[in-house]
Design a protein around this motif. Structure first.
Motif, PDB file in Angstrom:
ATOM      1  N   ARG A   1       6.562  19.802  -1.166  1.00  0.00           N
ATOM      2  CA  ARG A   1       7.857  19.046  -1.199  1.00  0.00           C
ATOM      3  C   ARG A   1       7.894  17.556  -1.325  1.00  0.00           C
ATOM      4  N   LEU A   2       6.610  17.161  -0.815  1.00  0.00           N
ATOM      5  CA  LEU A   2       6.461  15.632  -0.783  1.00  0.00           C
ATOM      6  C   LEU A   2       6.645  14.842  -1.989  1.00  0.00           C
ATOM      7  N   ASP A   3       7.274  13.878  -1.997  1.00  0.00           N
ATOM      8  CA  ASP A   3       7.626  13.187  -3.187  1.00  0.00           C
ATOM      9  C   ASP A   3       7.401  11.605  -3.040  1.00  0.00           C
ATOM     10  N   GLU A   4       7.486  10.653  -4.071  1.00  0.00           N
ATOM     11  CA  GLU A   4       7.399   9.352  -3.923  1.00  0.00           C
ATOM     12  C   GLU A   4       8.492   8.780  -2.925  1.00  0.00           C
ATOM     13  N   LYS A   5       9.575   9.230  -3.032  1.00  0.00           N
ATOM     14  CA  LYS A   5      10.725   8.863  -2.379  1.00  0.00           C
ATOM     15  C   LYS A   5      10.536   9.120  -0.750  1.00  0.00           C
ATOM     16  N   ILE A   6       9.964  10.289  -0.433  1.00  0.00           N
ATOM     17  CA  ILE A   6       9.655  10.449   1.076  1.00  0.00           C
ATOM     18  C   ILE A   6       8.626   9.658   1.640  1.00  0.00           C
ATOM     19  N   LEU A   7       7.672   9.613   0.668  1.00  0.00           N
ATOM     20  CA  LEU A   7       6.612   8.444   1.352  1.00  0.00           C
ATOM     21  C   LEU A   7       6.859   7.141   1.357  1.00  0.00           C
ATOM     22  N   LEU A   8       7.765   6.597   0.277  1.00  0.00           N
ATOM     23  CA  LEU A   8       8.444   5.316   0.491  1.00  0.00           C
ATOM     24  C   LEU A   8       9.334   5.160   1.683  1.00  0.00           C
ATOM     25  N   GLU A   9      10.144   6.024   2.218  1.00  0.00           N
ATOM     26  CA  GLU A   9      10.904   6.134   3.151  1.00  0.00           C
ATOM     27  C   GLU A   9      10.236   6.123   4.706  1.00  0.00           C
ATOM     28  N   ARG A  10       9.479   7.179   4.678  1.00  0.00           N
ATOM     29  CA  ARG A  10       8.725   7.717   5.979  1.00  0.00           C
ATOM     30  C   ARG A  10       7.306   6.921   6.281  1.00  0.00           C
ATOM     31  N   ALA A  11       6.755   6.766   5.337  1.00  0.00           N
ATOM     32  CA  ALA A  11       5.406   6.478   5.521  1.00  0.00           C
ATOM     33  C   ALA A  11       5.231   5.194   6.490  1.00  0.00           C
ATOM     34  N   ARG A  12       4.491   5.366   7.637  1.00  0.00           N
ATOM     35  CA  ARG A  12       4.227   4.144   8.525  1.00  0.00           C
ATOM     36  C   ARG A  12       2.785   3.842   8.640  1.00  0.00           C
ATOM     37  N   ILE A  13       2.492   2.799   7.241  1.00  0.00           N
ATOM     38  CA  ILE A  13       1.233   2.394   7.075  1.00  0.00           C
ATOM     39  C   ILE A  13       1.178   0.865   7.303  1.00  0.00           C
TER      40      ILE A  13
ATOM     41  N   ILE B   1       0.706  -1.236   0.054  1.00  0.00           N
ATOM     42  CA  ILE B   1      -0.207  -0.115   0.182  1.00  0.00           C
ATOM     43  C   ILE B   1       0.743   1.367   0.203  1.00  0.00           C
ATOM     44  N   ILE B   2       1.954   1.270   0.541  1.00  0.00           N
ATOM     45  CA  ILE B   2       2.791   2.482   0.570  1.00  0.00           C
ATOM     46  C   ILE B   2       3.338   2.868  -0.782  1.00  0.00           C
ATOM     47  N   LYS B   3       3.843   1.592  -1.384  1.00  0.00           N
ATOM     48  CA  LYS B   3       4.383   1.868  -2.842  1.00  0.00           C
ATOM     49  C   LYS B   3       3.180   2.302  -3.690  1.00  0.00           C
ATOM     50  N   THR B   4       1.815   1.821  -3.654  1.00  0.00           N
ATOM     51  CA  THR B   4       0.770   2.137  -4.436  1.00  0.00           C
ATOM     52  C   THR B   4       0.478   3.774  -4.150  1.00  0.00           C
ATOM     53  N   ALA B   5       0.521   4.079  -2.872  1.00  0.00           N
ATOM     54  CA  ALA B   5       0.173   5.458  -2.348  1.00  0.00           C
ATOM     55  C   ALA B   5       1.210   6.372  -2.874  1.00  0.00           C
ATOM     56  N   ALA B   6       2.376   6.101  -3.008  1.00  0.00           N
ATOM     57  CA  ALA B   6       3.389   6.697  -3.364  1.00  0.00           C
ATOM     58  C   ALA B   6       3.402   7.011  -4.942  1.00  0.00           C
ATOM     59  N   GLU B   7       3.014   5.996  -5.770  1.00  0.00           N
ATOM     60  CA  GLU B   7       2.741   6.233  -7.064  1.00  0.00           C
ATOM     61  C   GLU B   7       1.730   7.143  -7.583  1.00  0.00           C
ATOM     62  N   LEU B   8       0.626   7.017  -6.574  1.00  0.00           N
ATOM     63  CA  LEU B   8      -0.554   7.832  -6.825  1.00  0.00           C
ATOM     64  C   LEU B   8      -0.270   9.497  -6.589  1.00  0.00           C
ATOM     65  N   LEU B   9       0.758   9.718  -5.795  1.00  0.00           N
ATOM     66  CA  LEU B   9       1.271  10.888  -5.609  1.00  0.00           C
ATOM     67  C   LEU B   9       1.816  11.636  -6.966  1.00  0.00           C
ATOM     68  N   THR B  10       2.522  10.752  -7.587  1.00  0.00           N
ATOM     69  CA  THR B  10       3.226  11.296  -8.942  1.00  0.00           C
ATOM     70  C   THR B  10       1.776  11.359 -10.048  1.00  0.00           C
ATOM     71  N   VAL B  11       1.026  10.351  -9.879  1.00  0.00           N
ATOM     72  CA  VAL B  11       0.009  10.533 -10.819  1.00  0.00           C
ATOM     73  C   VAL B  11      -0.786  11.869 -10.668  1.00  0.00           C
ATOM     74  N   LEU B  12      -1.044  12.166  -9.566  1.00  0.00           N
ATOM     75  CA  LEU B  12      -1.727  13.370  -9.305  1.00  0.00           C
ATOM     76  C   LEU B  12      -0.863  14.880  -9.584  1.00  0.00           C
ATOM     77  N   ARG B  13       0.297  14.712  -9.463  1.00  0.00           N
ATOM     78  CA  ARG B  13       1.113  15.906  -9.850  1.00  0.00           C
ATOM     79  C   ARG B  13       1.051  16.050 -11.293  1.00  0.00           C
ATOM     80  N   ASN B  14       0.844  14.717 -11.978  1.00  0.00           N
ATOM     81  CA  ASN B  14       0.951  14.889 -13.345  1.00  0.00           C
ATOM     82  C   ASN B  14      -0.581  15.289 -13.804  1.00  0.00           C
ATOM     83  N   LYS B  15      -1.529  14.644 -13.308  1.00  0.00           N
ATOM     84  CA  LYS B  15      -2.974  15.006 -13.675  1.00  0.00           C
ATOM     85  C   LYS B  15      -3.520  16.383 -13.178  1.00  0.00           C
TER      86      LYS B  15
END
Length: 273
Positions: free
Chosen positions: A258-270, A4-18
């Motif tokens: 400044r949030l990005d996939e890297k920060i979510l992947l490294e620091r999200a506690r889900i 779920i962390i990877k999926t959420a991080a990828e969604l952030l990139t989709v959001l910024r592009n969309k």
């Protein structure tokens, strides 16, 4: 099952592009913060609450956020018109029942919205969701009461409400619980200073709206939005917490920008149950 962390991080990139357009009929105490947090995460906010245009604005948006923090009957009509338009067009509706349980008007409005509109994500505190679950509550205005937090089983209540309303339910608190009735996630990101800034709950709901506008899975969007706000609280504290709540408030917006996939992947506690 994908992480779920990877999926959420990828969604952030989709959001910024969309850059989805998110329509908010929201709390006028926090409307500026909600607009800025949506901009910071990469989406586009619009706040239109007049009945004459609300449904039309919803029709061109990717998500609709309804928040009854500063409730009045005029905006309730606009919420209902916009919610019905969103349902007709398949646009996700995110509902924040601020203060549900605190007054007859809020209780009536919450019941009407949940009866007449198909909500995709319901986000509230323990007292608000307990009220919706029919358990009663000891709400303290727009905040969750200590009694409800101590006495309630957030997981059981969230699952029950999700199954009843057929929506994603999120109860935010020290540990956030998100469920669609089957999948369950617990998010433990955050900082206690978040409770000292008005509007952080409203901003969390707005973030969920932005993520819903970018993706098709409301559960992932809710997890991503809530984790993003929790992380913003941690990062804001590290950057400005020692300066006081005013600086901390501004730093929340900075952190989301400044949030990005890297920060979510490294620091999200889900943790998924």
């Amino acid at each position: 099952m994908r992480d779920i962390i990877k999926t959420a991080a990828e969604l952030l990139t989709v959001l910024r592009n969309k850059k989805p357009l998110v329509h908010n009929i929201t709390n006028y105490v926090t409307v500026n913060d909600c607009a800025n947090i949506i901009l910071a995460v990469g989406a586009s906010p619009i706040m239109a609450d007049d009945l004459g245009e609300a449904a039309d604005i919803t029709a061109i948006s990717s998500a609709l956020v309804l928040n009854i923090g500063t409730l009045n009957r005029r905006t309730l009509e606009s919420m209902l018109a916009s919610g019905k338009k969103a349902n007709l067009l398949g646009i996700p509706v995110i509902f924040d029942p601020v203060g549900a349980g605190a007054s007859a008007l809020r209780n009536e409005a919450t019941k009407t919205i949940l009866t007449e509109i198909k909500v995709g994500v319901l986000r509230g505190n323990m007292s608000e969701i307990s009220h919706i679950a029919g358990l009663g509550s000891n709400t303290k205005g727009v905040d969750a009461s200590e009694e409800d937090i101590a006495a309630g089983d957030a997981l059981a209540i969230a699952v029950s409400v999700s199954k009843k309303l057929r929506c994603v339910t999120a109860i935010t608190g020290a540990t956030d619980i998100i469920t669609d009735g089957n999948r369950i996630a617990a998010v433990s990101n955050g900082h206690k200073m978040l409770s000292g800034v008005t509007g952080t709950g409203c901003m969390t709901t707005a973030l969920i709206g932005a993520y819903c506008g970018a993706g098709e899975d409301a559960y992932t969007a809710a997890v991503a939005g809530i984790a993003s706000m929790g992380l913003a609280g941690e990062l804001a504290y590290e950057a400005a917490g020692g300066k006081g709540t005013g600086s901390f408030h501004v730093a929340i917006i900075d952190a989301i920008s400044r949030l990005d996939e890297k920060i979510l992947l490294e620091r999200a506690r889900i943790h998924e149950k």
